[in-house]
Design a protein around this motif. Sequence first.
Motif, PDB file in Angstrom:
ATOM      1  N   UNK A 169     -17.357  23.197  -1.350  1.00 50.57           N
ATOM      2  CA  UNK A 169     -18.162  22.251  -1.572  1.00 50.57           C
ATOM      3  C   UNK A 169     -17.610  21.069  -1.366  1.00 50.57           C
ATOM      4  N   UNK A 170     -17.301  19.765  -1.630  1.00 44.08           N
ATOM      5  CA  UNK A 170     -17.439  18.430  -1.673  1.00 44.08           C
ATOM      6  C   UNK A 170     -16.036  17.945  -2.720  1.00 44.08           C
ATOM      7  N   UNK A 171     -15.116  17.192  -2.442  1.00 41.23           N
ATOM      8  CA  UNK A 171     -14.701  16.460  -3.116  1.00 41.23           C
ATOM      9  C   UNK A 171     -15.170  16.214  -4.368  1.00 41.23           C
ATOM     10  N   UNK A 172     -15.115  16.492  -6.282  1.00 34.63           N
ATOM     11  CA  UNK A 172     -15.450  15.649  -6.450  1.00 34.63           C
ATOM     12  C   UNK A 172     -14.615  14.382  -7.223  1.00 34.63           C
ATOM     13  N   UNK A 173     -13.926  14.360  -6.391  1.00 37.47           N
ATOM     14  CA  UNK A 173     -12.581  13.457  -7.091  1.00 37.47           C
ATOM     15  C   UNK A 173     -13.202  12.005  -6.087  1.00 37.47           C
TER      16      UNK A 173
ATOM     17  N   UNK B  43     -11.887  12.407  -3.071  1.00 35.83           N
ATOM     18  CA  UNK B  43     -11.009  13.129  -1.634  1.00 35.83           C
ATOM     19  C   UNK B  43     -11.517  13.360  -0.467  1.00 35.83           C
ATOM     20  N   UNK B  44     -11.320  13.710   0.879  1.00 35.02           N
ATOM     21  CA  UNK B  44     -10.913  14.838   1.754  1.00 35.02           C
ATOM     22  C   UNK B  44     -10.826  16.261   1.105  1.00 35.02           C
ATOM     23  N   UNK B  45     -11.377  17.146   2.268  1.00 37.89           N
ATOM     24  CA  UNK B  45     -10.977  18.552   1.626  1.00 37.89           C
ATOM     25  C   UNK B  45     -10.372  19.600   2.529  1.00 37.89           C
ATOM     26  N   UNK B  46      -9.428  20.155   2.324  1.00 40.22           N
ATOM     27  CA  UNK B  46      -8.320  20.724   4.169  1.00 40.22           C
ATOM     28  C   UNK B  46      -8.299  21.658   3.528  1.00 40.22           C
ATOM     29  N   UNK B  47      -7.654  22.354   4.294  1.00 35.84           N
ATOM     30  CA  UNK B  47      -7.370  23.906   4.251  1.00 35.84           C
ATOM     31  C   UNK B  47      -5.705  23.672   4.615  1.00 35.84           C
ATOM     32  N   UNK B  48      -4.849  24.234   3.611  1.00 37.89           N
ATOM     33  CA  UNK B  48      -3.299  24.594   3.750  1.00 37.89           C
ATOM     34  C   UNK B  48      -2.926  25.471   4.140  1.00 37.89           C
ATOM     35  N   UNK B  49      -2.299  25.882   5.240  1.00 41.52           N
ATOM     36  CA  UNK B  49      -1.672  27.251   5.586  1.00 41.52           C
ATOM     37  C   UNK B  49       0.075  26.957   4.821  1.00 41.52           C
ATOM     38  N   UNK B  50       0.063  28.077   3.983  1.00 41.85           N
ATOM     39  CA  UNK B  50       1.216  28.105   3.868  1.00 41.85           C
ATOM     40  C   UNK B  50       2.365  29.488   4.227  1.00 41.85           C
ATOM     41  N   UNK B  51       3.401  28.594   4.615  1.00 45.31           N
ATOM     42  CA  UNK B  51       3.670  29.783   5.970  1.00 45.31           C
ATOM     43  C   UNK B  51       5.461  29.487   5.130  1.00 45.31           C
ATOM     44  N   UNK B  52       5.875  30.398   6.139  1.00 46.08           N
ATOM     45  CA  UNK B  52       7.381  30.332   5.533  1.00 46.08           C
ATOM     46  C   UNK B  52       8.574  29.603   6.472  1.00 46.08           C
ATOM     47  N   UNK B  53      10.059  29.544   6.195  1.00 43.22           N
ATOM     48  CA  UNK B  53      10.689  28.168   7.096  1.00 43.22           C
ATOM     49  C   UNK B  53      11.239  28.996   7.548  1.00 43.22           C
ATOM     50  N   UNK B  54      11.696  28.003   9.124  1.00 39.81           N
ATOM     51  CA  UNK B  54      11.645  28.665  10.181  1.00 39.81           C
ATOM     52  C   UNK B  54      10.982  29.488  10.760  1.00 39.81           C
ATOM     53  N   UNK B  55       9.552  29.183   9.822  1.00 39.45           N
ATOM     54  CA  UNK B  55       7.659  30.292  10.687  1.00 39.45           C
ATOM     55  C   UNK B  55       8.614  30.700  12.466  1.00 39.45           C
TER      56      UNK B  55
ATOM     57  N   UNK C 107      -9.896  18.520 -16.136  1.00 38.97           N
ATOM     58  CA  UNK C 107      -9.328  20.269 -16.372  1.00 38.97           C
ATOM     59  C   UNK C 107     -10.305  21.205 -15.636  1.00 38.97           C
ATOM     60  N   UNK C 108     -10.602  20.832 -14.643  1.00 39.80           N
ATOM     61  CA  UNK C 108     -11.147  21.394 -12.799  1.00 39.80           C
ATOM     62  C   UNK C 108      -9.335  22.294 -11.900  1.00 39.80           C
ATOM     63  N   UNK C 109      -8.534  20.697 -12.362  1.00 37.80           N
ATOM     64  CA  UNK C 109      -7.716  20.888 -12.063  1.00 37.80           C
ATOM     65  C   UNK C 109      -7.747  21.266 -10.637  1.00 37.80           C
ATOM     66  N   UNK C 110      -8.197  20.495  -9.611  1.00 40.34           N
ATOM     67  CA  UNK C 110      -7.999  19.908  -7.872  1.00 40.34           C
ATOM     68  C   UNK C 110      -6.064  20.310  -7.676  1.00 40.34           C
ATOM     69  N   UNK C 111      -6.677  21.071  -6.799  1.00 39.43           N
ATOM     70  CA  UNK C 111      -5.309  20.585  -6.342  1.00 39.43           C
ATOM     71  C   UNK C 111      -5.117  19.737  -5.122  1.00 39.43           C
ATOM     72  N   UNK C 112      -3.994  18.966  -5.353  1.00 41.93           N
ATOM     73  CA  UNK C 112      -3.860  17.519  -4.103  1.00 41.93           C
ATOM     74  C   UNK C 112      -2.738  17.456  -3.090  1.00 41.93           C
TER      75      UNK C 112
END
Length: 519
Positions: free
Chosen positions: A212-216, A218-230, A276-281
Amino acid sequence: MASLTGGSYPPSLDDELERDRLAQVIKDWSIANGLAVRPPPAMTSDPEGILATTAPVTIFPSPFPKSCFEEAKLIQKTYNELYARISQDEEFLGELVQEVAGGDEFIANLWNVHLRVKMEGYVQNLALGLFRSDYMVHQDGSTLQIKQVEFNTIASSFAGLSAQTSQLHTYLAQTEYSLLKDTSAHAGLDLPANGSTKGLAAGLKAAFDAYGKSELGHRTCVLFLVQDGERNVFDQRHLEYELVQQSLASGTGAIPVFRLPFSQIPDRISIAPGSFKRQLLYHLPSNPSAVFEAAVVYLRAGYGPRDYPGQAAWEARYQIERSAAIACPSVLTQLAGMKKVQQVLATPESDGSHSSALRRFIKGDDKVEGLWRTFTNIFPMDDTTAAGQKARCLATDPAACQGYVLKPQREGGGNNTYRSAIPGYLQSIPEAHWGSYILMELITPPPLSNIILRNGQLEHGGVICELGVYGTCLWDQTSRDGKILHSEESGYLLRTKGDQSEEGGVAAGFGCMDSVSLV
């Protein structure tokens, strides 16, 4: 080979001009269409990150039994349900973690991350799985049956390159194979469509939409966590580009997608202060004033000990887990992919205290029997149960061990110990750690041949194929009935390796990309 094709396949390509032409067409098509990887550092110096090389790939699609292919695809949604429910069962997972954690610090650390978050309380109920169930065809006389190699719950890779490989072989069937002197490569090919890129991107979008939409504000996004030097960056980029295209097609606008090396998590993300919802920025490094809220965190790193060189990396994983972002996977979902879980599920109902494990999660005899048919013989390596003691005898016997592979609780290629190497390996580690492994009976596939293009060179010989079927699943971790919001079978992967190679990982340098020709 004749048992699958009824004749000689693939063509020998004895003519050097034919070989060179086909190899060049494949190299050009691959680079033009992103069937590529970054070259290894040992091959060339590329400080600017501008070079790409063709992914290793077969010249021809490999024959695969149609009945086995259809069975693997049909059972995937049941596997989605099974592993979603396992990830909800903390008691079940906790018992298995305790059985292996004494000899596996990595598993113990993952469990500790969960316990820390549990203590303060989870704030995100939804969990996303981009799964892949891997199989080989087992030949028993004239009977061919798929048997599961493993089930992947984290960083299930190569969906992007797999779809491109299917397109490559379709293109060659339409344009090149009919030009060969030996036309057997062109006659009667049955090449199924492969929607792996679209399927996994649809799973990511389902989770993004559910957040859903950010209550703060902000624009919401998707993060790809990748290895260094992938090096496998293009495989991941295909998913990213498809996710953007699907969001544009739905009329909601392009979903922002950012790649974040695992080591840079502490510098680029934070928990929203005072919430208290601990949104990840997420803080965009090129524009510090641009702050996004991460709706989904897709881990293509974090699946092995090398991604956690110190406590800072574990703290980063903890911050992801405790946040409001939908993690793919959550720690519990990652732990559901332990080989120990696979071993317990495959325990016959007449054996031991885990006899009802499969029925604990799946209701209905048809579903249970369908899953059971895909299991091979897997043994624990503990010293307390009869099955574990039997496995220790098999694993330490120089003759008996020839039919087995020893597996740790790991994802990714290069971790297993095969056949005659098992006794010596066990002697090299403390016996107290043996219980953190499982012993699996080797699957016997039908003989096949193919030609592999690797690093510009052609390799012709016997091969072994491993089919992976992707599944996407979004579920509510807190729902008593295991409420599933999205579940789909999402395309396939075929990896092929030389029949003298034990390991099959493409990224680890053992296997290559392939596609299915149904027979």
